[in-house]
Design an enzyme around this catalytic site. Structure first.
Site, short mmCIF file in Angstrom:
data_model
loop_
_atom_site.label_atom_id
_atom_site.label_comp_id
_atom_site.label_asym_id
_atom_site.label_seq_id
_atom_site.Cartn_x
_atom_site.Cartn_y
_atom_site.Cartn_z
N GLY A 41 33.69 67.67 24.96
CA GLY A 41 34.72 67.12 25.55
C GLY A 41 34.85 67.02 27.22
N SER A 42 34.47 66.16 27.66
CA SER A 42 34.28 66.01 29.13
C SER A 42 34.53 64.86 29.86
CB SER A 42 32.53 66.42 29.15
OG SER A 42 32.05 65.67 28.17
#
Length: 232
Positions: free
Chosen positions: A189-190
């Protein structure tokens, strides 16, 4: 078209980076089923999610000089002029920037926003704040690419998030990339920031959903003619 071929066409390929994780979830699921059917079903759901997370669908990238495409699936979480990371060597003056946040449900394969030559790749260790925060650009672990193009120099920065603990870059310094070409992946998640040279007209707004390699986020030649496309 046969049923098998039809189903296969609807399913996205799995990126090789995900094989180890999917196998790990699958083994854990078998162990959980041994102790409890309910726990086993939870493990099976997590295994399916892991396979979904590492999907790598083909994309159809618009082909024309001057177009800038989204490097990531997600939504636009930041727009404006910001100082690029110092390790990219783009100077201290603010540059036009588009930030795209990827949730754990988005495809995490990153693609080059424009064609050009990768003149620098710079990794910087850091912490793991929520990638949706402005402060994440300065403090989080990141990996930056400097892409030289006829229109100017682009900075593309992969930023790890609260859950993401691994940035993967497939490209090398000196490599020539095409717009929409896969260059990296982030687990799990980024965010990806794109710093553009002056003259790019941004075509996205805050909160807009983007598709890596397909959504046009900027254009040097707004009045130019018909666009052509290429599947990557």
């Amino acid at each position: 078209m046969s049923l098998v071929a039809s189903v296969r066409k609807q399913l996205s390929p799995i990126h090789p980076e995900g094989y180890m994780f999917i196998a790990g979830f699958a083994v854990l699921t078998l162990i959980l089923f041994y102790f409890s059917a309910n726990l086993g079903w939870i493990g099976l759901i997590l295994t399916a999610w892991c396979a979904y997370f590492f999907r790598d669908p083909p994309r159809v990238t618009p082909q024309r000089d001057g177009l800038v495409v989204a490097p990531a699936d997600g939504y636009v979480c930041r727009l404006g002029h910001y100082v690029p990371p110092p390790e990219l060597g783009l100077g201290e003056a603010p540059m036009q920037c588009v930030s795209i946040f990827m949730s754990v449900f988005d495809c995490h394969v990153n693609r080059a926003p424009t064609a050009g030559r990768i003149s620098r790749i710079a990794y910087k260790p850091g912490i793991f704040l929520n990638a949706d925060l402005d402060k994440a650009s300065e403090d989080n672990e990141r990996n930056g690419l400097l892409i030289d193009t006829p229109q100017g120099r682009f900075g593309v920065v992969q930023i790890a998030g609260l859950i993401a603990r691994r940035i993967v870059c497939f490209s090398r310094e000196g490599e020539q990339v095409e717009a929409g070409q896969r260059f990296g992946l982030i687990r799990f998640g980024s965010r990806v920031d794109v710093y553009t040279p002056e003259g790019v007209h941004l075509l996205v707004g805050m909160g807009q959903k983007t598709i890596a390699g397909e959504t046009v986020i900027g254009d040097f030649m707004m009045a130019d003619g018909q666009r052509i496309y290429r599947e990557a």
